[in-house]
Design a protein around this motif. Structure first.
Motif, PDB file in Angstrom:
ATOM      1  N   ARG A 102      -8.631  -5.947  -8.348  1.00  0.00           N
ATOM      2  CA  ARG A 102      -9.901  -5.303  -8.079  1.00  0.00           C
ATOM      3  C   ARG A 102      -9.839  -3.803  -8.313  1.00  0.00           C
ATOM      4  O   ARG A 102     -10.855  -3.139  -8.392  1.00  0.00           O
ATOM      5  CB  ARG A 102     -10.301  -5.574  -6.632  1.00  0.00           C
ATOM      6  N   ARG A 103      -8.626  -3.279  -8.401  1.00  0.00           N
ATOM      7  CA  ARG A 103      -8.453  -1.825  -8.477  1.00  0.00           C
ATOM      8  C   ARG A 103      -8.111  -1.333  -9.877  1.00  0.00           C
ATOM      9  O   ARG A 103      -7.791  -0.175 -10.050  1.00  0.00           O
ATOM     10  CB  ARG A 103      -7.323  -1.393  -7.530  1.00  0.00           C
ATOM     11  N   ASP A 183     -14.565  -8.900  -3.512  1.00  0.00           N
ATOM     12  CA  ASP A 183     -15.807  -8.176  -3.772  1.00  0.00           C
ATOM     13  C   ASP A 183     -16.576  -7.927  -2.483  1.00  0.00           C
ATOM     14  O   ASP A 183     -17.435  -7.056  -2.422  1.00  0.00           O
ATOM     15  CB  ASP A 183     -16.692  -8.955  -4.748  1.00  0.00           C
ATOM     16  N   ASP A 186     -16.226  -3.532   1.012  1.00  0.00           N
ATOM     17  CA  ASP A 186     -16.941  -2.328   0.611  1.00  0.00           C
ATOM     18  C   ASP A 186     -15.951  -1.162   0.597  1.00  0.00           C
ATOM     19  O   ASP A 186     -15.247  -0.952   1.575  1.00  0.00           O
ATOM     20  CB  ASP A 186     -18.047  -2.095   1.652  1.00  0.00           C
ATOM     21  N   ASP A 187     -15.902  -0.429  -0.522  1.00  0.00           N
ATOM     22  CA  ASP A 187     -14.973   0.708  -0.604  1.00  0.00           C
ATOM     23  C   ASP A 187     -15.224   1.723   0.505  1.00  0.00           C
ATOM     24  O   ASP A 187     -14.300   2.389   0.968  1.00  0.00           O
ATOM     25  CB  ASP A 187     -15.103   1.404  -1.961  1.00  0.00           C
ATOM     26  N   ASP A 188     -16.495   1.829   0.911  1.00  0.00           N
ATOM     27  CA  ASP A 188     -16.821   2.784   1.966  1.00  0.00           C
ATOM     28  C   ASP A 188     -16.079   2.480   3.268  1.00  0.00           C
ATOM     29  O   ASP A 188     -15.819   3.376   4.049  1.00  0.00           O
ATOM     30  CB  ASP A 188     -18.336   2.777   2.239  1.00  0.00           C
ATOM     31  N   GLN A 190     -13.020   1.529   3.714  1.00  0.00           N
ATOM     32  CA  GLN A 190     -11.703   2.146   3.725  1.00  0.00           C
ATOM     33  C   GLN A 190     -11.843   3.643   3.977  1.00  0.00           C
ATOM     34  O   GLN A 190     -11.082   4.237   4.736  1.00  0.00           O
ATOM     35  CB  GLN A 190     -10.992   1.894   2.389  1.00  0.00           C
ATOM     36  N   GLN A 191     -12.873   4.257   3.374  1.00  0.00           N
ATOM     37  CA  GLN A 191     -13.064   5.689   3.537  1.00  0.00           C
ATOM     38  C   GLN A 191     -13.533   6.012   4.946  1.00  0.00           C
ATOM     39  O   GLN A 191     -13.064   6.972   5.564  1.00  0.00           O
ATOM     40  CB  GLN A 191     -14.046   6.175   2.482  1.00  0.00           C
ATOM     41  N   TYR A 203      -6.275   0.026   8.230  1.00  0.00           N
ATOM     42  CA  TYR A 203      -7.501  -0.427   7.581  1.00  0.00           C
ATOM     43  C   TYR A 203      -7.374  -1.891   7.197  1.00  0.00           C
ATOM     44  O   TYR A 203      -8.252  -2.707   7.473  1.00  0.00           O
ATOM     45  CB  TYR A 203      -7.804   0.430   6.360  1.00  0.00           C
TER      46      TYR A 203
END
Lengths: 293, 261, 334
Positions: A102-103, A183, A186-188, A190-191, A203
Motif C-alpha cells: 500500500r505504500r 484501504d 486512513d492515513d490521517d 497515523q498522523q 499506532y
C-alpha cells in the motif's frame, strides 16, 4: 439493494399478492437450479446420507471407526498441522507484504498485484513440479544450500516440505485477500495518533490492528479452509503416500483396492463439519467486532 | 525516505519469493542438461519442440480447452438470465443465492467427488468417465465468480429505471434486456470468464477422480508424465503458466476498464 | 517576541515548489486564519508546522523552542483533521483519552481531564458511543476535544467545518471561537471560505500560489486588498483595468482599480452631480437582503449592491441613474 427492492415492494402494496405472477421469469431459474442440484446439492446429500449408512442399517458406525483408528486420526492431525502452519506463515508474509504494498507508488503496486494474481494460478500439480525442481532432492536450491553447508538434506516429500509448498500457494491468496483491507486505513489516523504522542508501534497496536483484525481473521479462516481441502499438490508431490484427510477420502473412492465410499462419506462429513465450525466461529467473532455494534 | 525504502524492499522480497519457482521452472525447461549442478550446462528449446509435437499433449490440451470453453458457454447461458431474473423480478432471492453459490466454494472438490462418483457411475445418468460430468462440475466452480461479478454490475446500475425507460420506448422485456442491460454486463462478464478459464485449466481433482485417463485433460496428462524428464514436465508447466498468464492479463485489463466505467 | 515564529519556510515535491520563503509570527492566544483557494499550499504549510511533512528550508520556533526537526509526538501541537480522523474502533471517551494514555498519565488524572473536556464540547452522555453512531457535528467536537485534552501549545484546524452543512457549520464556528478564547489558545485555522475567515479571525493570512500575499486584520484585508487576487478572493469586487479607468475617470492607472459593489452609491439621474457617473441599469439579481445591479457606464459594466427595501424600491432595467464613488473606496492593486 434498497433501490432494487422498492419497485417490488410498491407492486406488492399496489395490487393483490399473486405469488406466481412472474412464473415465466421463474422458468429462467430452472436450468440454474437443476445444474446446481445435480452437481453440488445431490452429491453433498449423498455424502451426508451415506456417512450414516452402515453395513446393517443406519448408524454412526463409520464415525466410530474413524475416531477409533489411529490411521485416520493421524490423517486429521497431519491435515490440521499443515493447514495451521501454512495458513499462519502465509498470512504473516501476506500481511507484511500487503502493508508495504500500500505504500509503494501506484504503477509498481498495480504491477505487483497483477503478478500476484498470476502466481495464484500456480497451484496444484504444476506447483508441485516447480517445487521439485527448486527444492527436490536434486533441486537447484537444495544443492546450493547443501554446498554452503546450511542443510544436510531436505525432504520435500515430508511434512516440512508440504508445509512449504502449502505456504507458497497461500501467500498470493493472502495478499489478494488482505490488500483491499488496508484501504480501510486512513492515513490521517497515523498522523493524528503521532500528534497525540503515539509511536509507530502504538499506532499499529491501538488503531490499525483493531480496524483490520476482522479481515485478518477472515483471511486466516479462508486460507485454513483452502489448505484443509487441498489435494492436488500433496497428491502430485507424494503420489498419495502422505497421510492427509483429503488423500484418504480420495483413495477410499478411487484407489485400486479397498473401495469404501460410505467411509469416505463419513470422513467427508467430518471434514466439512470442521470447516463449517471454523466459518461459524469466524462469523460470530465478526459480529462482535465494532462495525456490527 | 527510510520508510519508503523499507516498503520497496519488502515488496521486492515478496515478488522474489513468489517468482523463484516460476523462474526455476523456466530455467529448467530451457536447460539442455541439468544434472546434479546448481546451474544448467546448456540451453535449448528442444523440450518445447518435443512437447508441442507430442500428440498426447496436444489432445490433452485440446480436451482441456474444449471442456473449459463448453463450461463457460453453458455457464454464461444459464447464469446471466438467472442473475437478471433474480435482480429484476425476485430481488428478495439475492440473499439466498449468495448463500447457495458459496456452497461449491466451501465444499472441497474431494468431498463432492465422493458423492458424484457414486451417483453418476451408472443408473440413469452414467456420466462418470465422460467429459460431461466435468462440464457440470466446472459449472459449479465458475458459478461463484460469475454470479458475484454479474450481481455487482447489476447492483451498480439503475436496473429498474433502465428497463422502465426501454419499455416506455416500446421494447419488450427480452429485447430491453438484450439491448439495454446486457451491453452493460459485458466487461464484467468477460473478466469473470477469463478468470474462471484460468481456474478451470488448472483443475485437477475432479478431472483425476471422476474421469482420469478416459478423457485426459492437461493436468491429468501432466501428472501422468511426472516420471519422464523433468525438463519436459517443466516445459509443460511453463506452457500452461504462460497461457494462464495471458488469461489473467486479459481479466485484469477488463477489470480495470470495468472500474473506470 | 511573538509566541510562534516561522521564517523562510519552503516545501518542494519533486520538481514543483508548494511554497517558498514563507514567514509569519503569531501572538499567544491569537486566532489566525490561513485563507486561500485549494492547491495554494495552505494545508501543506499546516502539515509542516505539525511535523507531518518535512520542510526543505526554514525554521519553526514555538515559545522559544526550535521545533523544526522535532518528531510530531514531541511538538505539543494539536490538530483537527478535515475528515476528523477519529479512530473507528474506539468509543468517544477512548478517542478523546488516546493522547492522555500515550502520555501514561494515571487513570484518575485521565478521568478528570476527560470529564472536563467532554463538558467543554458538550458531549456528555455520548462517551460510550462509536464514531459511526455520531452526527457530523458531534464527530467534529470529538476531534476537537481529542486535540484539546492534551493541552497543546498550538491548535491547528484543517478545514474542520467543510464537511458539515450550513446551519451546523455556523453553530460550531461560534463554539470553536468561544472555546479558543476561554483557553487562550494560539490557533491556526485553514479554510478556503472567506466568510468563515472574516467571522472567526483576529488576523487573516491570504495565501496564493505558495505565498502569503497579505497578513492583516479581517477589515483591512477586505477593505484594503493588497493585490488583485485578494480583492477577487474576498467577496465580489469591481476590478477595472487601465482602459476602463480612462473611460470612466479620465485618467489611467498602473495595475487595477478595485471597487467593492456595496461602496458605490446609486442615485436617481436627477440627483446626480457633475462628479457622478451617468449610467444605465442592465440587469438585477436578488441576493436576499441585497439587490445586485449590473450597471453600464461609459461602456464598462459595474456591479453595484444596494439594500433590498421592498418592491417599490427596485430600479427597472433601462433606468438612467447616476453612480457616486468616493475617492477612498477606490483602491489601486498590483
Amino acid at each position: 439493494m434498497l433501490n432494487a427492492l422498492t419497485p417490488a415492494a410498491a407492486a406488492a402494496a399496489g395490487r393483490p399478492r399473486r405469488p406466481f405472477r412472474h412464473w415465466r421469469s421463474a422458468l429462467l431459474l430452472v436450468p440454474f437450479c437443476v445444474l446446481l442440484a445435480l452437481f453440488c446439492l445431490a452429491p453433498l446429500g449423498w455424502v451426508v446420507l451415506h456417512s450414516v449408512q452402515g453395513d446393517d442399517g443406519p448408524g454412526f458406525g463409520h464415525f466410530r471407526e474413524i475416531l477409533a483408528s489411529p490411521f485416520y486420526r493421524l490423517a486429521f492431525i497431519n491435515s490440521l498441522y499443515i493447514s495451521l502452519w501454512s495458513s499462519g506463515c502465509g498470512l504473516l508474509i501476506a500481511l507484511i507484504g500487503a502493508a508495504s504494498l500500500r505504500r509503494v507508488p501506484g504503477r509498481l503496486r498495480n504491477a505487483v498485484v497483477a503478478f500476484t494474481n498470476m502466481t495464484s494460478n500456480l497451484a496444484g500439480v504444476p506447483l508441485a513440479f516447480a517445487f521439485v525442481i527448486v527444492i527436490g532432492t536434486n533441486g537447484a536450491l537444495t544443492l546450493l544450500l547443501r554446498q554452503w553447508g546450511w542443510i544436510d538434506d531436505f525432504h520435500l516429500y515430508s511434512k516440512g516440505g508440504l508445509c512449504l509448498i502449502y505456504t507458497y500457494f497461500q501467500i498470493p491468496l493472502g495478499v489478494l485477500l488482505l490488500y483491499p483491507a488496508f484501504d480501510a486505513l486512513d492515513d490521517d489516523w497515523q498522523q493524528a495518533s503521532a500528534l497525540l504522542g503515539a509511536r509507530l508501534w502504538q499506532y499499529w497496536w491501538h488503531v490499525a490492528l483493531p480496524v483490520i483484525a476482522p479481515a485478518i481473521f477472515g483471511t486466516f479462516i479462508l486460507l485454513f479452509a483452502n489448505a484443509m481441502g487441498a489435494y492436488a499438490s500433496a497428491y502430485a508431490l507424494t503420489t498419495g503416500n502422505f497421510n492427509l484427510i483429503t488423500v484418504r477420502i480420495a483413495s477410499l473412492v478411487s484407489g485400486d483396492i479397498f473401495l469404501e465410499p460410505d467411509l469416505a462419506a463419513a470422513l467427508s462429513v467430518l471434514l466439512t463439519l470442521l470447516l463449517v465450525l471454523v466459518c461459524t466461529v469466524n462469523q460470530m467473532l465478526l459480529k462482535r467486532s465494532y462495525r456490527a455494534r | 525516505m527510510r520508510a519508503d525504502l523499507y516498503h520497496r524492499l519488502v515488496v521486492a522480497a515478496l515478488v522474489a519469493l513468489l517468482a523463484v519457482p516460476v523462474l526455476a521452472t523456466l530455467a529448467y525447461s530451457l536447460a539442455g542438461n541439468w544434472g546434479a549442478t546448481i546451474l544448467p550446462d546448456s540451453f535449448s528449446v528442444r523440450w518445447y519442440l518435443q512437447l508441442w509435437h507430442d500428440p498426447r499433449f496436444l489432445s490433452a490440451f485440446g480436451h482441456s480447452l474444449l471442456i473449459s470453453v463448453a463450461t463457460l458457454l453453458l455457464s454464461t447461458l444459464v447464469i446471466v438470465p438467472a442473475v437478471f431474473v433474480v435482480f429484476y423480478r425476485f430481488p428478495a432471492l439475492d440473499r439466498t443465492m449468495n448463500l447457495l453459490i458459496l456452497l461449491p466454494f466451501a465444499v472441497p472438490p474431494v468431498v463432492s467427488s465422493v458423492g458424484l462418483l457414486q451417483l453418476y457411475a451408472d443408473g440413469p445418468l452414467p456420466l462418470v468417465g465422460t467429459p460431461w460430468i466435468l462440464i457440470g462440475c466446472y459449472f459449479t466452480i465458475a458459478l461463484p465468480f460469475m454470479y458475484r461479478t454479474l450481481a455487482d454490475s447489476l447492483r451498480g446500475m439503475n436496473l429498474h429505471d433502465l428497463m422502465d425507460a426501454a419499455h416506455l420506448l416500446g421494447a419488450s422485456t427480452p429485447r430491453a434486456f438484450l439491448l439495454v442491460v446486457a451491453p452493460n454486463l459485458r466487461t464484467g462478464l468477460m473478466a469473470s470468464l477469463f478468470l474462471s478459464f484460468s481456474f478451470l485449466l488448472g483443475e485437477f481433482v475432479f478431472a483425476n477422480i471422476l474421469v482420469g485417463t478416459r478423457y485426459e485433460t492437461l493436468q491429468v496428462y501432466l501428472y501422468s508424465v511426472r516420471m519422464t524428464s523433468g525438463h519436459f514436465t517443466s516445459a509443460i508447466v511453463m506452457s500452461y503458466f504462460v497461457f494462464t498468464l495471458v488469461l489473467t492479463w486479459f481479466a485484469t485489463r477488463l477489470g480495470k476498464q470495468e472500474s473506470q466505467a | 517576541m511573538s509566541y510562534v515564529n516561522v521564517t523562510g519556510l519552503a516545501r518542494r515535491f519533486g520538481g514543483t515548489t508548494v511554497f517558498e520563503n514563507v514567514g509569519f509570527s503569531l501572538d499567544k492566544g491569537e486566532f489566525v486564519t490561513l485563507l486561500g483557494p485549494s492547491g495554494c499550499g495552505k494545508s501543506t504549510l499546516l502539515r509542516c508546522l505539525a511535523g507531518l511533512s518535512r520542510p526543505d528550508a526554514g525554521r519553526i520556533v514555538v515559545a522559544g523552542d526550535d521545533i523544526t526537526d522535532s518528531v510530531p509526538q514531541r511538538r505539543g501541537i494539536g490538530m483537527v483533521f478535515q475528515n476528523y480522523a477519529l479512530f473507528p474502533t474506539m468509543t468517544v471517551a477512548a478517542n478523546i483519552g488516546f493522547g492522555l494514555r500515550m502520555q501514561r498519565l494515571p487513570a484518575d488524572d485521565i478521568e478528570r481531564k476527560l470529564a472536563t473536556v467532554i463538558d467543554l464540547v458538550e458531549l456528555r452522555g455520548k462517551e460510550s458511543h462509536y464514531p459511526h453512531q455520531l452526527s457530523g457535528g458531534q464527530r467534529q467536537r470529538v476531534a476537537l476535544a481529542r486535540a484539546l485534552v492534551v493541552e497543546p501549545r498550538i491548535l491547528l484546524l484543517d478545514e474542520p467545518l467543510s464537511a458539515l452543512d450550513a446551519r451546523i457549520r455556523a453553530n460550531l464556528r461560534e463554539q470553536i471561537r468561544d472555546i479558543q478564547r476561554r483557553l487562550d489558545l494560539t490557533t491556526l485555522f485553514v479554510t478556503h471560505d472567506q466568510e468563515e475567515a472574516m467571522i472567526l479571525s483576529d488576523r487573516i493570512f491570504v495565501m496564493d500560489k505558495g505565498k502569503i500575499v497579505q497578513a492583516d486584520a479581517a477589515e483591512t484585508v477586505y477593505t484594503q486588498p493588497a493585490t488583485e487576487f485578494v480583492a477577487r478572493f474576498m467577496g465580489s469586487c469591481n476590478l477595472l483595468d487601465a482602459a476602463a479607468c480612462t473611460r470612466l475617470f479620465g485618467h489611467g492607472i498602473d495595475g487595477h482599480l478595485a471597487i467593492r459593489p456595496e461602496s458605490i452609491e446609486l442615485l436617481a439621474a436627477a440627483e446626480a452631480g457633475a462628479d457622478d457617473l451617468p449610467a444605465t441599469i442592465r440587469q438585477h439579481q436578488l441576493l436576499g437582503n441585497v439587490i445586485r445591479y449590473q450597471v453600464e457606464s461609459r461602456g464598462t459594466v459595474l456591479l453595484v449592491d444596494r439594500l433590498n427595501r421592498g418592491r417599490d424600491d427596485l430600479l427597472p432595467r433601462g433606468s438612467e441613474v447616476g453612480l457616486r464613488i468616493r475617492r477612498e473606496d477606490m483602491r489601486e492593486v498590483g
